[in-house]
Design a protein around this motif. Sequence first.
Motif, short mmCIF file in Angstrom:
data_model
loop_
_atom_site.label_atom_id
_atom_site.label_comp_id
_atom_site.label_asym_id
_atom_site.label_seq_id
_atom_site.Cartn_x
_atom_site.Cartn_y
_atom_site.Cartn_z
N ASP A 257 0.83 -1.24 0.06
CA ASP A 257 -0.14 0.01 -0.06
C ASP A 257 0.99 1.12 0.00
O ASP A 257 1.31 1.45 1.14
N LEU A 258 1.24 1.97 -1.16
CA LEU A 258 1.83 3.13 -1.21
C LEU A 258 0.94 4.44 -1.39
O LEU A 258 1.57 5.58 -1.55
N ASP A 259 -0.29 4.45 -0.96
CA ASP A 259 -1.21 5.60 -0.90
C ASP A 259 -0.55 6.62 0.05
O ASP A 259 -0.63 7.78 -0.10
N PRO A 260 -0.08 6.14 1.19
CA PRO A 260 0.24 7.31 2.34
C PRO A 260 1.83 7.83 1.90
O PRO A 260 1.82 8.93 2.05
N VAL A 261 2.45 7.20 0.78
CA VAL A 261 3.62 7.83 0.14
C VAL A 261 3.06 8.96 -0.81
O VAL A 261 3.43 10.04 -1.08
N ARG A 262 2.15 8.33 -1.63
CA ARG A 262 1.39 9.31 -2.78
C ARG A 262 0.82 10.39 -2.28
O ARG A 262 0.99 11.67 -2.80
N ALA A 263 0.47 10.41 -0.88
CA ALA A 263 -0.41 11.49 -0.24
C ALA A 263 0.74 12.56 -0.25
O ALA A 263 0.14 13.83 -0.11
N SER A 330 15.85 23.05 4.26
CA SER A 330 15.16 22.19 5.61
C SER A 330 14.05 21.59 5.45
O SER A 330 13.67 20.64 5.69
N VAL A 331 13.32 22.58 4.92
CA VAL A 331 11.93 21.99 4.67
C VAL A 331 11.55 20.84 3.79
O VAL A 331 11.15 19.83 3.93
N LEU A 332 12.39 20.94 2.76
CA LEU A 332 12.45 19.74 1.52
C LEU A 332 13.29 18.82 2.14
O LEU A 332 12.66 17.55 2.00
N ASP A 333 14.19 18.87 3.14
CA ASP A 333 15.01 17.61 3.49
C ASP A 333 14.15 17.08 4.60
O ASP A 333 13.74 15.64 4.65
N GLU A 334 13.18 17.78 5.30
CA GLU A 334 12.18 17.23 6.24
C GLU A 334 11.30 16.40 5.59
O GLU A 334 10.91 15.38 6.01
N TRP A 335 10.71 16.97 4.51
CA TRP A 335 9.67 16.31 3.48
C TRP A 335 10.40 14.88 3.07
O TRP A 335 9.69 13.85 2.98
N VAL A 339 9.11 11.15 3.36
CA VAL A 339 9.05 10.19 2.13
C VAL A 339 9.59 8.85 2.37
O VAL A 339 9.22 7.77 1.99
N THR A 340 10.92 9.16 2.75
CA THR A 340 11.65 7.83 2.73
C THR A 340 11.21 6.78 3.78
O THR A 340 11.19 5.78 3.92
N GLY A 341 10.81 7.77 5.03
CA GLY A 341 10.42 6.90 6.10
C GLY A 341 9.01 6.42 5.53
O GLY A 341 8.72 4.89 5.97
N ALA A 342 8.16 6.94 4.83
CA ALA A 342 6.75 6.28 4.46
C ALA A 342 7.37 5.20 3.66
O ALA A 342 6.52 4.17 3.41
N LEU A 343 8.18 5.43 2.67
CA LEU A 343 8.53 4.13 1.91
C LEU A 343 8.99 3.07 2.51
O LEU A 343 8.67 1.82 2.45
N THR A 344 9.78 3.17 3.58
CA THR A 344 10.33 2.26 4.49
C THR A 344 9.12 1.52 5.33
O THR A 344 9.16 0.17 5.29
N ALA A 345 8.30 2.22 5.77
CA ALA A 345 7.11 1.80 6.51
C ALA A 345 6.30 1.12 5.66
O ALA A 345 5.81 -0.02 5.90
N ALA A 346 6.24 1.47 4.13
CA ALA A 346 5.23 0.73 3.36
C ALA A 346 5.91 -0.68 2.99
O ALA A 346 5.00 -1.79 2.95
N VAL A 347 7.27 -0.79 2.65
CA VAL A 347 7.91 -2.08 2.58
C VAL A 347 7.76 -3.05 3.75
O VAL A 347 7.55 -4.23 3.73
N ASP A 348 7.92 -2.38 4.93
CA ASP A 348 7.73 -3.26 6.21
C ASP A 348 6.16 -3.82 6.09
O ASP A 348 6.26 -4.94 6.86
N ALA A 349 5.37 -3.05 5.65
CA ALA A 349 3.96 -3.22 5.78
C ALA A 349 3.52 -4.41 4.66
O ALA A 349 2.26 -4.75 4.47
N GLU A 433 18.18 0.95 -3.65
CA GLU A 433 18.60 1.66 -4.73
C GLU A 433 17.62 2.59 -5.09
O GLU A 433 17.96 3.70 -5.34
N LEU A 434 16.25 2.32 -5.00
CA LEU A 434 15.40 3.34 -5.19
C LEU A 434 15.52 4.56 -4.06
O LEU A 434 15.31 5.78 -4.67
N ILE A 435 15.59 4.22 -3.07
CA ILE A 435 15.68 5.33 -2.07
C ILE A 435 17.25 5.97 -2.41
O ILE A 435 17.15 7.40 -2.07
N GLY A 436 18.31 5.23 -2.79
CA GLY A 436 19.33 6.25 -3.08
C GLY A 436 19.14 7.01 -4.26
O GLY A 436 19.88 8.00 -4.46
N ASP A 437 17.98 6.79 -5.34
CA ASP A 437 17.84 7.67 -6.26
C ASP A 437 17.46 9.07 -5.83
O ASP A 437 17.34 10.03 -6.55
#
Length: 528
Positions: A257-263, A330-335, A339-349, A433-437
């Motif tokens: 489920d990647l909807d949280p990332v797309r949001a 700073s704003v973009l890095d936090e975002w 994003v990477t956190g949501a990707l990781t959570a989606a993979v875990d889930a 690799e994808l997160i590295g991109d």
Amino acid sequence: MDATGQFTSRGEGQLLSGSLLGADLDAIAEVKGVEVLNDGSGSLADPTSAVPLGNDAYSDPLNVEALSALNVDLTRFLALPLDTSTGVVGQYGQATSSGLSAGASGLITESGGIALEPEGGYPNLATLQLSQLLGSVNPGVASALSGVADVSLEVGAVTGRAELDACNLAWSGQVADALTREYLATSLTTVIDSPTVGTLVSTVDGVVGDLETAVNALAGDTGLTTAIADGLSGLLGGLLGTLRLGDVSVELSATIDLDPVRALLTEQLTDSGGILTVDLAGGTIRVDTAALLAASYPDEYSAGLNGLSPNTNILSDPVVVNTLTSTLASVLDEWLERVTGALTAAVDAITVNVAATIELRLLLIPVAEISVSVSGSLAQLLSGEPGFVTVNTKLLGAIELGLLNGLVSALTQGAGLAVGTAVDAVLGLTVDELIGDLVDVTTPVVEAVSLVYSSLFLDGVVVVTVNAQNDPLAGSAEPPDLAALPDGQFDVAALRVGVLDALGQSGVALYLGRGSVGPSCLIGAARC
């Protein structure tokens, strides 16, 4: 002493004035303000349609509808919404024979004062299309703004007000005792439309799509099913005794489920200080100048754009640009971290379902069949907890059921981890690799914004002056075009926007919210 009839005077309020690409705004009837002259015997207002308010004062609002119908370049470069329902936005002039004169424009009261708390809040006044202006004046400068599609300045409510007591001036000889100039500027927003924001979003969206494709491909990955079969077989290796493994079949399905990332790709990002807003869906960055200045110099800009010395150039300081770029980064890095956190959570889930069948043989004869069902998230399976595995047995020949107990226990305890490890081995490298991109994916956005401010404001291509005055009693030197005003005339404008000032009338010197008084004269004096 009654000074009535002793002075000539002049007061003018003009909301929009100056020059625009060779067009003298003062010469355009639809833009002209209200000017009141008094020769000592009475006052006259220009235009004659101005509304008399008493005591030689007149008002005349800017006719926006007439302005929008002009067949001149003005309306291409300057949008004037002027929502007058939110406040009194007008032009005011007063000139009395006793020497008192006043001029005001913008957000004013009926008596020509500054409207500090208008009902309904402060309206926006104008939008200046900087990119189009630069493209018309100097295409080379405009084309140098790589990574930027458009830049505009949105001006909030403004007021400029001047008042002169010529009688006081005649007695004291001190301009400071007789002249008052004040202004109000509620907001100034730089809006940058940059394709780099769209590229940022599309890059992340591409990573999301690639991850989704990789997960969907797990079901048909024979290498993965082979690895799972090997892992399950390995759990039984030392427990078979006289039994032997027969065929091992594995079926797998996985969903993510990647909807949280797309949001996250449609958010509006902002900082705690309200300096900027990044509209990811719209591809724009909005910069609140007052908040930016306050963050750069809290003591000097505690009142935002107000209370500044005459002729303050508010965007010419590298410190301001550094504050902006560091805040944006700073704003973009936090975002991006989210994003990477949501990707990781989606993979875990990722939901993994495996159905495996293990055949057991005695010599070459099938004697039993063990069915293994594994269902859980990838993170749950990798935890090694046994609660996500179901094992059933089926006797096919002459064998004691008790011989299978150890095998069942081993599978119950270890099948989940075996499946999770096999899936993670296939996906892990892909996810890394994808997160590295996404490393440095925000850099072009920061560079584009930095280029706008450095190329336009730091290099003096665009000069934004607050509290613009001629013959200032304090502060910085007057803008060059104000130096030509007659002696004894005193002007103030809430904002002046100069574009390529070095070109003179061929450039842009736009004044917003201007009040003007003088010259005034004691009738019979030599200079009159």
